[in-house]
Design a protein around this motif. Sequence first.
Motif, PDB file in Angstrom:
ATOM      1  N   LYS A  16     -26.935  77.176 -26.795  1.00 58.24           N
ATOM      2  CA  LYS A  16     -26.617  76.652 -25.458  1.00 58.24           C
ATOM      3  C   LYS A  16     -25.360  75.796 -25.447  1.00 58.24           C
ATOM      4  CE  LYS A  16     -31.110  76.760 -23.255  1.00 58.24           C
ATOM      5  NZ  LYS A  16     -32.268  75.988 -22.829  1.00 58.24           N
ATOM      6  N   SER A  17     -24.595  75.861 -26.564  1.00 57.33           N
ATOM      7  CA  SER A  17     -23.456  74.944 -26.673  1.00 57.33           C
ATOM      8  C   SER A  17     -22.428  75.154 -25.550  1.00 57.33           C
ATOM      9  CB  SER A  17     -22.800  75.057 -28.040  1.00 57.33           C
ATOM     10  OG  SER A  17     -22.056  76.243 -28.117  1.00 57.33           O
ATOM     11  N   SER A  18     -22.340  76.374 -25.046  1.00 57.48           N
ATOM     12  CA  SER A  18     -21.350  76.620 -23.986  1.00 57.48           C
ATOM     13  C   SER A  18     -21.720  75.893 -22.697  1.00 57.48           C
ATOM     14  CB  SER A  18     -21.201  78.114 -23.727  1.00 57.48           C
ATOM     15  OG  SER A  18     -22.416  78.632 -23.233  1.00 57.48           O
ATOM     16  N   GLN A  19     -22.978  75.503 -22.572  1.00 60.92           N
ATOM     17  CA  GLN A  19     -23.391  74.788 -21.359  1.00 60.92           C
ATOM     18  C   GLN A  19     -23.354  73.271 -21.537  1.00 60.92           C
ATOM     19  OE1 GLN A  19     -27.330  76.233 -20.439  1.00 60.92           O
ATOM     20  NE2 GLN A  19     -26.663  78.347 -20.711  1.00 60.92           N
ATOM     21  N   ASN A  20     -22.987  72.849 -22.761  1.00 58.60           N
ATOM     22  CA  ASN A  20     -23.062  71.427 -23.074  1.00 58.60           C
ATOM     23  C   ASN A  20     -21.739  70.731 -22.750  1.00 58.60           C
ATOM     24  OD1 ASN A  20     -22.997  68.930 -24.505  1.00 58.60           O
ATOM     25  ND2 ASN A  20     -24.734  69.667 -25.702  1.00 58.60           N
ATOM     26  N   ILE A  21     -21.819  69.709 -21.940  1.00 56.95           N
ATOM     27  CA  ILE A  21     -20.605  69.018 -21.493  1.00 56.95           C
ATOM     28  C   ILE A  21     -19.816  68.437 -22.676  1.00 56.95           C
ATOM     29  CG2 ILE A  21     -21.825  66.820 -21.062  1.00 56.95           C
ATOM     30  CD1 ILE A  21     -19.049  68.002 -18.800  1.00 56.95           C
ATOM     31  N   PHE A  22     -20.520  67.981 -23.724  1.00 55.65           N
ATOM     32  CA  PHE A  22     -19.818  67.377 -24.863  1.00 55.65           C
ATOM     33  C   PHE A  22     -19.118  68.421 -25.727  1.00 55.65           C
ATOM     34  CE2 PHE A  22     -23.132  64.313 -23.765  1.00 55.65           C
ATOM     35  CZ  PHE A  22     -22.319  63.248 -23.473  1.00 55.65           C
ATOM     36  N   ARG A  23     -19.440  69.689 -25.474  1.00 58.06           N
ATOM     37  CA  ARG A  23     -18.769  70.751 -26.232  1.00 58.06           C
ATOM     38  C   ARG A  23     -17.797  71.520 -25.347  1.00 58.06           C
ATOM     39  NH1 ARG A  23     -22.452  72.477 -31.048  1.00 58.06           N
ATOM     40  NH2 ARG A  23     -22.856  70.366 -31.739  1.00 58.06           N
ATOM     41  N   ALA A  24     -17.439  70.926 -24.240  1.00 57.28           N
ATOM     42  CA  ALA A  24     -16.594  71.642 -23.289  1.00 57.28           C
ATOM     43  C   ALA A  24     -15.202  71.875 -23.848  1.00 57.28           C
ATOM     44  CB  ALA A  24     -16.503  70.874 -21.982  1.00 57.28           C
ATOM     45  N   ASN A  25     -14.790  71.024 -24.764  1.00 54.05           N
ATOM     46  CA  ASN A  25     -13.443  71.125 -25.320  1.00 54.05           C
ATOM     47  C   ASN A  25     -13.480  71.934 -26.616  1.00 54.05           C
ATOM     48  OD1 ASN A  25     -10.752  70.729 -25.490  1.00 54.05           O
ATOM     49  ND2 ASN A  25     -10.842  68.499 -25.518  1.00 54.05           N
ATOM     50  N   GLU A  26     -14.078  73.112 -26.543  1.00 57.70           N
ATOM     51  CA  GLU A  26     -14.375  73.920 -27.724  1.00 57.70           C
ATOM     52  C   GLU A  26     -13.151  74.251 -28.572  1.00 57.70           C
ATOM     53  OE1 GLU A  26     -17.439  76.632 -28.116  1.00 57.70           O
ATOM     54  OE2 GLU A  26     -18.196  74.592 -28.229  1.00 57.70           O
ATOM     55  N   ALA A  27     -12.032  74.484 -27.896  1.00 56.13           N
ATOM     56  CA  ALA A  27     -10.856  74.933 -28.631  1.00 56.13           C
ATOM     57  C   ALA A  27     -10.197  73.790 -29.402  1.00 56.13           C
ATOM     58  CB  ALA A  27      -9.852  75.558 -27.683  1.00 56.13           C
ATOM     59  N   ALA A  28     -10.628  72.563 -29.153  1.00 59.58           N
ATOM     60  CA  ALA A  28     -10.043  71.427 -29.873  1.00 59.58           C
ATOM     61  C   ALA A  28     -10.468  71.482 -31.339  1.00 59.58           C
ATOM     62  CB  ALA A  28     -10.506  70.126 -29.243  1.00 59.58           C
ATOM     63  N   PRO A  29      -9.592  71.016 -32.238  1.00 62.04           N
ATOM     64  CA  PRO A  29      -9.949  71.004 -33.656  1.00 62.04           C
ATOM     65  C   PRO A  29     -11.221  70.187 -33.902  1.00 62.04           C
ATOM     66  CG  PRO A  29      -7.651  70.349 -33.332  1.00 62.04           C
ATOM     67  CD  PRO A  29      -8.269  70.467 -31.981  1.00 62.04           C
ATOM     68  N   ALA A  30     -11.921  70.551 -34.976  1.00 66.50           N
ATOM     69  CA  ALA A  30     -13.226  69.949 -35.239  1.00 66.50           C
ATOM     70  C   ALA A  30     -13.190  68.427 -35.307  1.00 66.50           C
ATOM     71  CB  ALA A  30     -13.795  70.520 -36.534  1.00 66.50           C
ATOM     72  N   GLN A  31     -12.111  67.864 -35.898  1.00 74.24           N
ATOM     73  CA  GLN A  31     -12.092  66.403 -36.056  1.00 74.24           C
ATOM     74  C   GLN A  31     -11.984  65.668 -34.728  1.00 74.24           C
ATOM     75  OE1 GLN A  31      -9.725  68.400 -37.203  1.00 74.24           O
ATOM     76  NE2 GLN A  31      -7.676  67.531 -37.065  1.00 74.24           N
ATOM     77  N   GLN A  32     -11.588  66.402 -33.677  1.00 74.38           N
ATOM     78  CA  GLN A  32     -11.523  65.771 -32.363  1.00 74.38           C
ATOM     79  C   GLN A  32     -12.858  65.824 -31.650  1.00 74.38           C
ATOM     80  OE1 GLN A  32      -8.545  67.274 -29.748  1.00 74.38           O
ATOM     81  NE2 GLN A  32      -6.969  67.173 -31.302  1.00 74.38           N
ATOM     82  N   SER A  33     -13.709  66.720 -32.103  1.00 74.11           N
ATOM     83  CA  SER A  33     -14.974  66.917 -31.421  1.00 74.11           C
ATOM     84  C   SER A  33     -15.804  65.643 -31.504  1.00 74.11           C
ATOM     85  CB  SER A  33     -15.727  68.076 -32.073  1.00 74.11           C
ATOM     86  OG  SER A  33     -17.021  68.137 -31.548  1.00 74.11           O
ATOM     87  N   GLN A  34     -16.316  65.228 -30.371  1.00 75.25           N
ATOM     88  CA  GLN A  34     -17.073  63.983 -30.360  1.00 75.25           C
ATOM     89  C   GLN A  34     -18.559  64.222 -30.620  1.00 75.25           C
ATOM     90  OE1 GLN A  34     -15.640  62.589 -26.524  1.00 75.25           O
ATOM     91  NE2 GLN A  34     -14.698  60.831 -27.514  1.00 75.25           N
ATOM     92  N   SER A  35     -18.943  65.473 -30.777  1.00 78.07           N
ATOM     93  CA  SER A  35     -20.366  65.738 -30.962  1.00 78.07           C
ATOM     94  C   SER A  35     -20.655  66.208 -32.382  1.00 78.07           C
ATOM     95  CB  SER A  35     -20.822  66.799 -29.959  1.00 78.07           C
ATOM     96  OG  SER A  35     -20.108  67.996 -30.167  1.00 78.07           O
ATOM     97  N   GLY A  36     -21.786  65.798 -32.913  1.00 79.30           N
ATOM     98  CA  GLY A  36     -22.213  66.215 -34.234  1.00 79.30           C
ATOM     99  C   GLY A  36     -23.393  67.157 -34.124  1.00 79.30           C
ATOM    100  N   GLU A  37     -24.284  67.102 -35.139  1.00 80.27           N
ATOM    101  CA  GLU A  37     -25.440  68.002 -35.155  1.00 80.27           C
ATOM    102  C   GLU A  37     -26.593  67.441 -34.322  1.00 80.27           C
ATOM    103  OE1 GLU A  37     -25.627  71.100 -36.561  1.00 80.27           O
ATOM    104  OE2 GLU A  37     -23.472  70.715 -36.721  1.00 80.27           O
ATOM    105  N   LEU A  38     -26.728  66.124 -34.376  1.00 79.71           N
ATOM    106  CA  LEU A  38     -27.877  65.509 -33.708  1.00 79.71           C
ATOM    107  C   LEU A  38     -27.469  64.788 -32.427  1.00 79.71           C
ATOM    108  CD1 LEU A  38     -29.615  63.978 -36.851  1.00 79.71           C
ATOM    109  CD2 LEU A  38     -30.298  66.029 -35.611  1.00 79.71           C
ATOM    110  N   ALA A  39     -28.421  64.671 -31.553  1.00 79.85           N
ATOM    111  CA  ALA A  39     -28.157  63.977 -30.296  1.00 79.85           C
ATOM    112  C   ALA A  39     -29.291  62.997 -30.013  1.00 79.85           C
ATOM    113  CB  ALA A  39     -28.054  64.979 -29.158  1.00 79.85           C
ATOM    114  N   VAL A  40     -28.998  61.964 -29.234  1.00 84.85           N
ATOM    115  CA  VAL A  40     -30.038  61.048 -28.790  1.00 84.85           C
ATOM    116  C   VAL A  40     -30.095  61.078 -27.268  1.00 84.85           C
ATOM    117  CG1 VAL A  40     -29.895  59.478 -30.758  1.00 84.85           C
ATOM    118  CG2 VAL A  40     -28.444  59.090 -28.772  1.00 84.85           C
ATOM    119  N   SER A  41     -31.255  60.817 -26.751  1.00 85.07           N
ATOM    120  CA  SER A  41     -31.365  60.712 -25.301  1.00 85.07           C
ATOM    121  C   SER A  41     -32.066  59.405 -24.953  1.00 85.07           C
ATOM    122  CB  SER A  41     -32.146  61.897 -24.731  1.00 85.07           C
ATOM    123  OG  SER A  41     -33.524  61.742 -24.999  1.00 85.07           O
ATOM    124  N   GLY A  42     -31.879  58.932 -23.773  1.00 86.22           N
ATOM    125  CA  GLY A  42     -32.534  57.693 -23.359  1.00 86.22           C
ATOM    126  C   GLY A  42     -31.797  57.038 -22.211  1.00 86.22           C
TER     127      GLY A  42
END
Length: 306
Positions: A16-42
């Motif tokens: 579902k990564s294509s629907q995830n707002i934090f992965r919207a910048n997919e074409a950006a290099p990995a080190q710019q990506s602000q998302s990792g493997e795990l997520a927290v909610s609250g």
Amino acid sequence: VGYIEVGEVFKFNAEKSSQNIFRANEAAPAQQSQSGELAVSGEIKICDDKLAEVRKLIEEVKREQNVRKISAIMLTAEPFNRAHERLIRMTIDSSDLVLLFLLKSHGADEMMSFSLKKSVLEYFIQNYVPKNRLIIVPFENSNLFSSHLNPTLECIAAHRLGAHKLIVGQNHAGIGMFYDHNVAHTVLERYKNDLNLDIVVLPELVYCDECKTLVSTKTCPHGQHHHIKYHAQTLKTLLLAGILPPAILMRRDISAMILSELFPNRFENIQKLCDDLFPSNGLLEKQTEREFYENLMKLYQTTSLT
Ligand SMILES: [Zn+2]
């Protein structure tokens, strides 16, 4: 900045990564990506909300000045040059209020701090455009917008802050996907209806050495070989080497602001250098490095003995 009361920790669902707002910048290099493997909610509480302040300011200006037409421009402004300036003026001409989204750049693209970029823009607004016609929207903490890869998000952000029009310049860095008129229009056309947002792609701006001024490629009959482009990378290279960019490309006062920040205390005796180089009114004036660069450019522009 704020806090989150963690309710749950979970793994990102890759499918579902294509629907995830934090992965919207997919074409950006990995080190710019602000998302990792795990997520927290609250529950999230934001204490230092700069955008809320900007929103308030926009509402105030709208009320006080009977604003009807609002346009938005997205810029990394790295560095802020005369083509940006023209783009802003052209936009002010056709609107009551302009929202200037200042975007963060990342990695190798980041030449100067966000706060310096913001100071440059504030200085420009203070000195060169009518009061209250331009509001800076600082997008400091997101890289979703940094490479202009996601026009959808740019449209939504502009719309959410009240813009009726999004102005897209062809000649600023990273905006390659807008070069092709047909593609740009098919990609962005739907927002006209969905968000009631007009998308305007302005023609490319260049300096023409025949016209001897800044022109759009649409209005100048001279060939490309007469044109000097406002390439962010070229200007960056000059500034990073400590050289003042030509005044046709950047305002000397703005170059001076940037150089004096990039190379603090560069000269052993700035005062002597200034006294020796620049004519003075007889008074002994203490000069800053910023003034040094400005005065130096004045000398460069002297027309006799050249
Ligand atoms: Zn020309």
